[in-house]
Write an enzyme that holds these catalytic residues in place. Structure first.
Site, PDB file in Angstrom:
ATOM      1  N   THR B  22     -11.210 116.184  17.101  1.00 46.70           N
ATOM      2  CA  THR B  22     -10.961 115.860  18.500  1.00 46.70           C
ATOM      3  C   THR B  22     -10.528 114.405  18.588  1.00 46.70           C
ATOM      4  OG1 THR B  22     -11.725 116.179  20.775  1.00 46.70           O
ATOM      5  CG2 THR B  22     -13.338 115.273  19.258  1.00 46.70           C
ATOM      6  N   CYS B  28     -16.453 110.239  26.679  1.00 48.51           N
ATOM      7  CA  CYS B  28     -16.835 111.587  26.265  1.00 48.51           C
ATOM      8  C   CYS B  28     -17.626 111.510  24.957  1.00 48.51           C
ATOM      9  CB  CYS B  28     -15.606 112.448  26.018  1.00 48.51           C
ATOM     10  SG  CYS B  28     -14.568 112.674  27.471  1.00 48.51           S
ATOM     11  N   HIS B  45     -16.437 118.792  22.729  1.00 50.63           N
ATOM     12  CA  HIS B  45     -15.974 117.531  23.329  1.00 50.63           C
ATOM     13  C   HIS B  45     -16.526 117.491  24.754  1.00 50.63           C
ATOM     14  CE1 HIS B  45     -12.418 114.527  23.824  1.00 50.63           C
ATOM     15  NE2 HIS B  45     -13.196 114.406  24.869  1.00 50.63           N
TER      16      HIS B  45
END
Lengths: 208, 161
Positions: B22, B28, B45
């Site tokens: 990711t 995040c 995520h």
């Protein structure tokens, strides 16, 4: 997505015009600062999944310089002024005479870029405030040099609570020979869109 | 070898020789789970701490720590993993723009980290490595062959945990 599904062409045109007016004033301010001609592309109004937001500036991992403002007042939202690193270096050199790579910047250089971001975003928002008669108050600027995805996702938090799509008003500008290229992103909070439209006498849904 | 890309608010499971990746984690949090015995890896995520923050009716499971983590465990079990073997590594939760730290919305990075830890604790999963906080973006990649997590940042290069 519920917020945006009702938009017709007319609503998109209005949002594009907002980008046009705002970025037009900002580009004029930049042109005065640099004493060079600045051109602008037609603003893009996009309703895009979060993942794709960073694609407009080279992808989630592209390293960019961003000056971020939280806009408070009648129509809250987030505003980014984004430059690639070469552009940031060139812009600083043109305006201050300092020639340094972004990673070598110290307090003075960072402060100068804050101020440039402040002037440009200030022009964008004050023209928008005049045009809509709304009260818009940008925060002090915050600067970051990092991955575009990491930076832009910050502006999507409020939207993240409402849906999986973001509405962005993206205007690219460039100096005559493309040595400075950058983007203004205005990402209104979802609640702000009806306010924005109402201020301009535009219905919130359907074709007009 | 296949690299499976996990987007924002997304999650996925991989077996060797695949990798999970990711990009551009800011506030995040990337949660990676690994069952060493069965060689099954999972990645989420996470964007927001709690699903109670959702304003609209439809809920994206991968977006919130309290929904993404149980769902990811579930998917891994379906792929053949056993919860008692699973360990976790977490990365991300930065505060990209430090001065905005006072407002609750802008303190989202640390809140995401806390929420992920709580959700892992609730599932009795141990965190064996952590690279969270700070003010830099991260790109992470997990190798399903050995569970090694590679963390890349702009200023500090690459490290493995």
């Amino acid at each position: 997505m519920a917020y945006f599904t009702k938009f017709g062409d007319f609503q998109f045109d209005v949002l594009r015009e907002i980008g046009n007016i705002g970025a037009g004033h900002a580009a004029t301010a930049l042109s005065k600062l640099m004493q060079k001609e600045i051109d602008m592309k037609v603003p893009q109004v996009n309703i895009i999944p979060f993942d794709k937001v960073a694609d407009c500036v080279g992808g989630a991992e592209a390293v960019v310089l961003a000056v971020f403002f939280r806009v408070e007042g009648d129509c809250p939202g987030n505003m980014f002024f984004i430059l690639d690193l070469d552009s940031a270096r060139y812009l600083l050199e043109q305006i201050t005479g300092i020639s340094k790579d972004v990673y070598e910047w110290e307090e003075l250089e960072i402060s100068a870029l804050h101020e440039i971001g402040n002037i440009l975003t200030g022009s964008y928002l004050s023209s928008l405030a005049d045009f809509t008669q709304l009260n818009l108050q940008p925060s002090v600027p915050a600067l970051a040099v990092d991955m575009a995805g990491a930076i832009l996702s910050y502006g999507l938090i409020a939207l993240g609570q409402a849906g999986d799509f973001a509405l962005t008003i993206d205007t690219a500008f460039f100096e005559g020979n493309e040595k400075v290229k950058g983007n203004f992103f205005l990402i209104p909070d979802p609640e702000s869109l009806p306010i924005l439209f109402r201020s301009l006498g535009v219905p919130f849904d359907g074709d007009y | 070898m296949e690299i499976i890309k996990i987007g924002m608010a997304d999650l996925g499971v991989a077996k060797p020789p695949s990798k999970l990746r990711t990009t551009g984690l800011g506030s995040c949090v990337g949660v990676v789970l690994y069952d060493q015995t069965h060689k099954i890896a999972g990645m989420a995520h996470v964007m927001l701490p709690e699903s109670s923050l959702a304003k609209s009716g439809e809920l994206t499971i991968g977006k919130y720590a309290d929904t993404a983590i149980p769902h990811l465990i579930n998917l891994m079990e379906k792929a053949g993993a056993q919860t008692r073997n699973i360990v976790a590594k977490i990365a991300g939760g930065a505060q990209m723009f430090a001065f905005l730290g006072n407002s609750d919305t802008m303190r989202i990075g640390p809140r995401n980290v806390e929420a992920c830890k709580q959700a892992l604790k609730d599932a009795h999963i141990k965190i064996v490595a952590e690279d969270t906080g700070g003010n830099c973006g991260r790109t992470i990649e997990m190798d399903a062959t050995n569970g090694v997590l590679q963390i890349r940042t702009v200023n500090q290069g690459v490290k493995e945990v």
